[in-house]
Enzyme design. Sequence first.
Site, PDB file in Angstrom:
ATOM      1  N   HIS A 156      15.144   8.002   1.076  1.00 17.27           N
ATOM      2  CA  HIS A 156      14.637   7.795   2.434  1.00 17.27           C
ATOM      3  C   HIS A 156      15.236   6.541   3.060  1.00 17.27           C
ATOM      4  O   HIS A 156      14.629   5.931   3.943  1.00 17.27           O
ATOM      5  CB  HIS A 156      13.106   7.737   2.430  1.00 17.27           C
TER       6      HIS A 156
ATOM      7  N   THR B 158       3.916   9.508  -6.821  1.00 16.01           N
ATOM      8  CA  THR B 158       4.205  10.184  -5.557  1.00 16.01           C
ATOM      9  C   THR B 158       3.269  11.369  -5.361  1.00 16.01           C
ATOM     10  O   THR B 158       2.902  12.049  -6.325  1.00 16.01           O
ATOM     11  CB  THR B 158       5.673  10.651  -5.464  1.00 16.01           C
TER      12      THR B 158
ATOM     13  N   ARG C  51      -1.982   8.421 -10.081  1.00 21.48           N
ATOM     14  CA  ARG C  51      -3.437   8.227 -10.144  1.00 21.48           C
ATOM     15  C   ARG C  51      -4.153   9.577 -10.126  1.00 21.48           C
ATOM     16  O   ARG C  51      -5.098   9.798 -10.837  1.00 21.48           O
ATOM     17  CB  ARG C  51      -3.890   7.385  -8.951  1.00 21.48           C
TER      18      ARG C  51
ATOM     19  N   PRO D 216       0.835  -1.212   0.000  1.00 18.56           N
ATOM     20  CA  PRO D 216       0.000   0.000   0.000  1.00 18.56           C
ATOM     21  C   PRO D 216       0.868   1.260   0.000  1.00 18.56           C
ATOM     22  O   PRO D 216       1.958   1.249   0.578  1.00 18.56           O
ATOM     23  CB  PRO D 216      -0.780  -0.100   1.326  1.00 18.56           C
ATOM     24  N   ASP D 217       0.356   2.311  -0.639  1.00 22.30           N
ATOM     25  CA  ASP D 217       1.084   3.582  -0.509  1.00 22.30           C
ATOM     26  C   ASP D 217       0.747   4.180   0.864  1.00 22.30           C
ATOM     27  O   ASP D 217       0.192   3.489   1.725  1.00 22.30           O
ATOM     28  CB  ASP D 217       0.769   4.531  -1.684  1.00 22.30           C
ATOM     29  N   PHE D 218       1.074   5.442   1.079  1.00 21.42           N
ATOM     30  CA  PHE D 218       0.852   6.032   2.403  1.00 21.42           C
ATOM     31  C   PHE D 218      -0.435   6.841   2.479  1.00 21.42           C
ATOM     32  O   PHE D 218      -1.187   6.726   3.435  1.00 21.42           O
ATOM     33  CB  PHE D 218       2.047   6.926   2.795  1.00 21.42           C
ATOM     34  N   ARG D 219      -0.676   7.671   1.464  1.00 21.33           N
ATOM     35  CA  ARG D 219      -1.693   8.706   1.626  1.00 21.33           C
ATOM     36  C   ARG D 219      -2.952   8.508   0.802  1.00 21.33           C
ATOM     37  O   ARG D 219      -3.819   9.381   0.807  1.00 21.33           O
ATOM     38  CB  ARG D 219      -1.072  10.078   1.321  1.00 21.33           C
TER      39      ARG D 219
ATOM     40  N   CYS E 299      20.660  -3.893  20.459  1.00 23.51           N
ATOM     41  CA  CYS E 299      22.080  -3.917  20.106  1.00 23.51           C
ATOM     42  C   CYS E 299      22.818  -4.976  20.940  1.00 23.51           C
ATOM     43  O   CYS E 299      22.637  -5.036  22.164  1.00 23.51           O
ATOM     44  CB  CYS E 299      22.651  -2.531  20.380  1.00 23.51           C
TER      45      CYS E 299
ATOM     46  N   ASP F 292      11.317  -0.192  -0.031  1.00 24.34           N
ATOM     47  CA  ASP F 292      11.008  -1.614  -0.233  1.00 24.34           C
ATOM     48  C   ASP F 292      12.093  -2.363  -0.986  1.00 24.34           C
ATOM     49  O   ASP F 292      12.049  -3.594  -1.100  1.00 24.34           O
ATOM     50  CB  ASP F 292       9.653  -1.766  -0.938  1.00 24.34           C
TER      51      ASP F 292
ATOM     52  N   ASN G 137      11.122   5.170  -1.882  1.00 27.06           N
ATOM     53  CA  ASN G 137      10.673   3.864  -1.388  1.00 27.06           C
ATOM     54  C   ASN G 137      11.783   3.139  -0.645  1.00 27.06           C
ATOM     55  O   ASN G 137      12.956   3.220  -1.005  1.00 27.06           O
ATOM     56  CB  ASN G 137      10.154   3.015  -2.549  1.00 27.06           C
TER      57      ASN G 137
ATOM     58  N   CYS H 210      25.238  -2.866  23.467  1.00 30.75           N
ATOM     59  CA  CYS H 210      24.776  -2.016  24.579  1.00 30.75           C
ATOM     60  C   CYS H 210      23.298  -2.186  24.909  1.00 30.75           C
ATOM     61  O   CYS H 210      22.772  -1.449  25.750  1.00 30.75           O
ATOM     62  CB  CYS H 210      25.074  -0.553  24.267  1.00 30.75           C
TER      63      CYS H 210
HETATM   64  P1  OAD Z   1       2.098   8.771  -1.025  1.00 32.00           P
HETATM   65  O1  OAD Z   1       1.249   7.682  -0.490  1.00 32.00           O
HETATM   66  O2  OAD Z   1       2.089  10.071  -0.327  1.00 32.00           O
HETATM   67  O3  OAD Z   1       1.725   9.026  -2.552  1.00 32.00           O
HETATM   68  C1  OAD Z   1       1.605   7.986  -3.466  1.00 32.00           C
HETATM   69  C2  OAD Z   1       0.929   8.497  -4.718  1.00 32.00           C
HETATM   70  O4  OAD Z   1       0.877   7.418  -5.646  1.00 32.00           O
HETATM   71  C3  OAD Z   1      -0.501   8.959  -4.488  1.00 32.00           C
HETATM   72  O5  OAD Z   1      -0.677  10.236  -5.058  1.00 32.00           O
HETATM   73  C4  OAD Z   1      -1.359   7.914  -5.197  1.00 32.00           C
HETATM   74  O6  OAD Z   1      -2.495   8.484  -5.828  1.00 32.00           O
HETATM   75  C5  OAD Z   1      -0.399   7.363  -6.232  1.00 32.00           C
HETATM   76  N1  OAD Z   1      -0.641   5.960  -6.581  1.00 32.00           N
HETATM   77  C6  OAD Z   1      -0.755   4.897  -5.771  1.00 32.00           C
HETATM   78  N2  OAD Z   1      -0.940   3.772  -6.470  1.00 32.00           N
HETATM   79  C7  OAD Z   1      -0.974   4.132  -7.777  1.00 32.00           C
HETATM   80  C8  OAD Z   1      -1.162   3.422  -8.998  1.00 32.00           C
HETATM   81  N3  OAD Z   1      -1.332   2.108  -9.036  1.00 32.00           N
HETATM   82  N4  OAD Z   1      -1.143   4.128 -10.140  1.00 32.00           N
HETATM   83  C9  OAD Z   1      -0.975   5.478 -10.129  1.00 32.00           C
HETATM   84  N5  OAD Z   1      -0.773   6.184  -9.001  1.00 32.00           N
HETATM   85  C10 OAD Z   1      -0.779   5.530  -7.840  1.00 32.00           C
HETATM   86  O7  OAD Z   1       3.589   8.183  -1.135  1.00 32.00           O
HETATM   87  P2  OAD Z   1       4.942   8.990  -1.358  1.00 32.00           P
HETATM   88  O8  OAD Z   1       4.727  10.209  -2.160  1.00 32.00           O
HETATM   89  O9  OAD Z   1       5.952   8.004  -1.812  1.00 32.00           O
HETATM   90  O10 OAD Z   1       8.228   8.501   4.239  1.00 32.00           O
HETATM   91  O11 OAD Z   1       5.267   9.407   0.148  1.00 32.00           O
HETATM   92  C11 OAD Z   1       6.486  10.015   0.472  1.00 32.00           C
HETATM   93  C12 OAD Z   1       6.946   9.633   1.844  1.00 32.00           C
HETATM   94  O12 OAD Z   1       5.887   9.798   2.786  1.00 32.00           O
HETATM   95  C13 OAD Z   1       7.333   8.175   1.995  1.00 32.00           C
HETATM   96  O13 OAD Z   1       8.642   7.931   1.590  1.00 32.00           O
HETATM   97  C14 OAD Z   1       7.146   7.920   3.470  1.00 32.00           C
HETATM   98  C15 OAD Z   1       5.884   8.705   3.718  1.00 32.00           C
HETATM   99  O14 OAD Z   1       5.755   9.232   4.997  1.00 32.00           O
HETATM  100  C16 OAD Z   1       8.979   7.690   4.993  1.00 32.00           C
HETATM  101  O15 OAD Z   1       8.861   6.494   4.976  1.00 32.00           O
HETATM  102  C17 OAD Z   1       9.965   8.365   5.834  1.00 32.00           C
HETATM  103 ZN    ZN Z   2      24.485  -0.114  20.917  1.00 29.54          ZN
END
Ligand code: OAD
Ligand code: ZN
Length: 331
Positions: free
Chosen positions: A182, A254, A279, A89-92, A214, A165, A163, A217
Amino acid sequence: MALWVRSAVRALRLWGRGGEPTWARRHRIVGGGTPTACSAGVSSAFGNGGAGKEEKLCLRDIAELIGAQARQRVVVMAGAGISTASGIPDFRSPESGFYSTLQHWDVPYPEAIFELSFFLDNPRPFFTWAKNMFPGNFKPNVIHYFLRLLHDRGLLQRLYTQNIDGLERASGIPGSKLVEAHGSFASATCTACGKPSPEQDFWAAVMADRVPRCAACAGLVKPDVVFFGEALPERFFLHLVDFPTAELLLILGTSLKVEPFASLSEAVRSSVPRVFMNRKAVESLRPRSRDVVQLGDLVDSVERLVELLGWTEEMRDLVQRETSKLSRPDR
Ligand code: OAD
Ligand code: ZN
C-alpha cells in the site's frame, strides 16, 4: 491492479459483532496460555501435501518447520496489527481502531479518508492523520524484530506489508525483501503534474498544518501511499513468484478486508502450512486443513513462537542492539 475494500458495508456491520466466526471453531485455535502439545512433527509438516492425511498442525510443528528450513521460503503477510504494540492504532478494531475515532472528523464514512476523489476535494483529514505518522514518531517492536530475525537467518523469502509506517524498514529488513503493497510515506508526488516532491518539503508542510503544494504547479501533493482505487506498486507482482514457491506463509495482524492483498492468502499451494496470528479470527480466510490459527495478542504469540524456536536470547540481543541504535540522538 487497484486497491479496494472487499465489502465496505459488510465491514461496517462487522464492527459491532462480538464472538468468533463459526469457521474459527473448526480450525485448531490456540489462544493464550501455553501451546498445546501436538504430534504431527516436522516430517509431516513438510510437503507431503497432506495427501489423504488429516493431521493437524500446531505452533510447535511450525517452529520445527521454520527451524528445519535451509532456504528462503518463508513468506509473510502483515497488517496494522503488527504495529499496534508500537503505539499505532490499527484501522478496524471496534474501539481502538482509527476508523472508530472518525465520527467527529469531516469525513462522510471512514474509508473516504483514503479515497482519491474525497482527498482531492478535502485533503485536510488525511493530512491531520498523516502528521502523526512523521518518520521517527514510532519504533519497531518485537514483532518487526522477529521478522528481521527471519531475514538474518536467511529464511525470509519476502515480507508483504499493508503498513505504511515504515517500521519493517526501520527494523533493518532490506528493501529487496519487502513489498510495501500500500505504498509508503518515503516519497510524494504532485496530483496535478505528476512531479515528485522532495520528502522534506512534504513533511515541512504537513508538520506546519499546511496542505503540501507542488513547487512547479501549486497542485496538491500526495504521499505515495496507495489510496482506494489506485494501482498497487509494481513490486506487488512479485507475488506471482513468491507465493507459489513458498513453503510457509505467516499472516500477521490483519483483518484481510482489503483486496487484492487479502487474496494473497489463497495463493500458496494447498499443501503449504499457513499460520494466522491475530487478536480475532476473520471470516475472509477460507479454512484449509494445514492452517494454524493462533488467536490473542500478537506480541504474546510471536514471543511464544520465538521461544519454541529457541531464539529468545538472540531476539533479546537484537532488540537491545537495534533499540539503542534507534534512540541515538543523531537518529
Ligand atoms: P485492520 O485494522 O483492518 O486489521 C488489523 C487486525 O489486527 C485486526 O483484525 C485486529 O484484531 C488485529 N490486531 C490489532 N492489534 C493486535 C495485536 N496487538 N495483537 C493481535 N492482533 C491485533 O488493518 P489491516 O488489515 O492492516 O489501507 O487493514 C488493511 C488496510 O485497510 C490498510 O492498509 C489501510 C486500511 O484501509 C490503506 O491505508 C490504503
Ligand atoms: Zn505539480
